[in-house]
Each structure stands twice: as structure tokens, then as C-alpha cells.
Design a protein around this motif. Sequence first.
Motif, PDB file in Angstrom:
ATOM      1  N   ASP A  15      28.190  35.973  39.931  1.00 36.84           N
ATOM      2  CA  ASP A  15      29.342  35.197  40.407  1.00 36.84           C
ATOM      3  C   ASP A  15      30.082  34.535  39.245  1.00 36.84           C
ATOM      4  O   ASP A  15      31.313  34.510  39.201  1.00 36.84           O
ATOM      5  N   GLN A  16      29.336  34.051  38.256  1.00 39.39           N
ATOM      6  CA  GLN A  16      29.959  33.422  37.090  1.00 39.39           C
ATOM      7  C   GLN A  16      30.733  34.434  36.260  1.00 39.39           C
ATOM      8  O   GLN A  16      31.802  34.130  35.725  1.00 39.39           O
ATOM      9  N   LYS A  19      34.179  35.224  37.755  1.00 39.93           N
ATOM     10  CA  LYS A  19      35.121  34.138  37.467  1.00 39.93           C
ATOM     11  C   LYS A  19      35.524  34.132  35.995  1.00 39.93           C
ATOM     12  O   LYS A  19      36.704  34.036  35.669  1.00 39.93           O
ATOM     13  N   ASN A  22      38.055  36.551  34.941  1.00 40.59           N
ATOM     14  CA  ASN A  22      39.327  36.391  35.666  1.00 40.59           C
ATOM     15  C   ASN A  22      39.578  37.479  36.693  1.00 40.59           C
ATOM     16  O   ASN A  22      40.718  37.880  36.915  1.00 40.59           O
ATOM     17  N   VAL A  24      38.363  37.056  39.867  1.00 44.83           N
ATOM     18  CA  VAL A  24      38.495  36.275  41.104  1.00 44.83           C
ATOM     19  C   VAL A  24      38.989  34.880  40.725  1.00 44.83           C
ATOM     20  O   VAL A  24      38.857  34.451  39.584  1.00 44.83           O
ATOM     21  N   ASP A  25      39.562  34.190  41.716  1.00 45.18           N
ATOM     22  CA  ASP A  25      40.115  32.856  41.465  1.00 45.18           C
ATOM     23  C   ASP A  25      39.098  31.737  41.586  1.00 45.18           C
ATOM     24  O   ASP A  25      39.305  30.648  41.068  1.00 45.18           O
ATOM     25  N   SER A  26      38.005  31.990  42.323  1.00 46.65           N
ATOM     26  CA  SER A  26      37.051  30.912  42.566  1.00 46.65           C
ATOM     27  C   SER A  26      35.651  31.483  42.780  1.00 46.65           C
ATOM     28  O   SER A  26      35.482  32.681  43.006  1.00 46.65           O
ATOM     29  N   GLY A  27      34.681  30.578  42.751  1.00 48.15           N
ATOM     30  CA  GLY A  27      33.312  30.984  43.035  1.00 48.15           C
ATOM     31  C   GLY A  27      33.173  31.497  44.459  1.00 48.15           C
ATOM     32  O   GLY A  27      32.430  32.440  44.719  1.00 48.15           O
ATOM     33  N   GLY A  28      33.909  30.885  45.383  1.00 49.72           N
ATOM     34  CA  GLY A  28      33.876  31.331  46.775  1.00 49.72           C
ATOM     35  C   GLY A  28      34.387  32.749  46.922  1.00 49.72           C
ATOM     36  O   GLY A  28      33.834  33.544  47.687  1.00 49.72           O
ATOM     37  N   ALA A  29      35.435  33.081  46.180  1.00 51.59           N
ATOM     38  CA  ALA A  29      35.980  34.443  46.217  1.00 51.59           C
ATOM     39  C   ALA A  29      34.971  35.428  45.623  1.00 51.59           C
ATOM     40  O   ALA A  29      34.822  36.552  46.113  1.00 51.59           O
ATOM     41  N   HIS A  31      31.674  35.066  45.672  1.00 46.74           N
ATOM     42  CA  HIS A  31      30.612  35.211  46.666  1.00 46.74           C
ATOM     43  C   HIS A  31      31.046  36.139  47.791  1.00 46.74           C
ATOM     44  O   HIS A  31      30.266  36.989  48.231  1.00 46.74           O
ATOM     45  N   LYS A  49      24.434  37.355  44.870  1.00 45.52           N
ATOM     46  CA  LYS A  49      25.541  36.631  44.231  1.00 45.52           C
ATOM     47  C   LYS A  49      25.173  36.117  42.845  1.00 45.52           C
ATOM     48  O   LYS A  49      26.011  36.070  41.960  1.00 45.52           O
TER      49      LYS A  49
END
Length: 73
Positions: A15-16, A19, A22, A24-29, A31, A49
Motif C-alpha cells: 500500500d505504501q 502511494k 503516485n 493512487v491518491d491515498s492509502g484508502g485508494a 487498499h 494490502k
Amino acid sequence: MPISFAVRGDYIQLDQLLKAANLVDSGGAAHAAVEAGQVKVDGKVETRKRAKLRPGQRVSFGGNEIRLSAEAS
């Protein structure tokens, strides 16, 4: 064209990485993408994740490929 990403330390969590690269925009995205089966590690769908990725591995997502390398010391 593959993206080269230098890993600081022994590993980076999936997940890191998404991000930091670049993709994805966020950790939620990040995941959500992993949960949806949109991310492959070394050609296989990865559903963890926080999978620990190490230099030498390849991650594919959204038409992009990231090749992990060791950070130069």
C-alpha cells in the motif's frame, strides 16, 4: 516503460509503494485497488494490502510496472 523504485531498508509495504509511486491518491485508494484484485506482484494477483515487497520484485497496477531495487548506500 517500467518505473524504477529504490527501496529504503529491507522492504516496503504494497500500500505504501502504490502511494509513494503516485499511482493512487491515498492509502484508502491503495487498499481498494488491492482488495479488488487490480495489483499483481511478480505476475500474480496480490490480495495482502501490507505485503512486504523487497528489491528484485515487480509490481503491476493500472498499466504501470514498478521494478523494485535496493537504495544505493
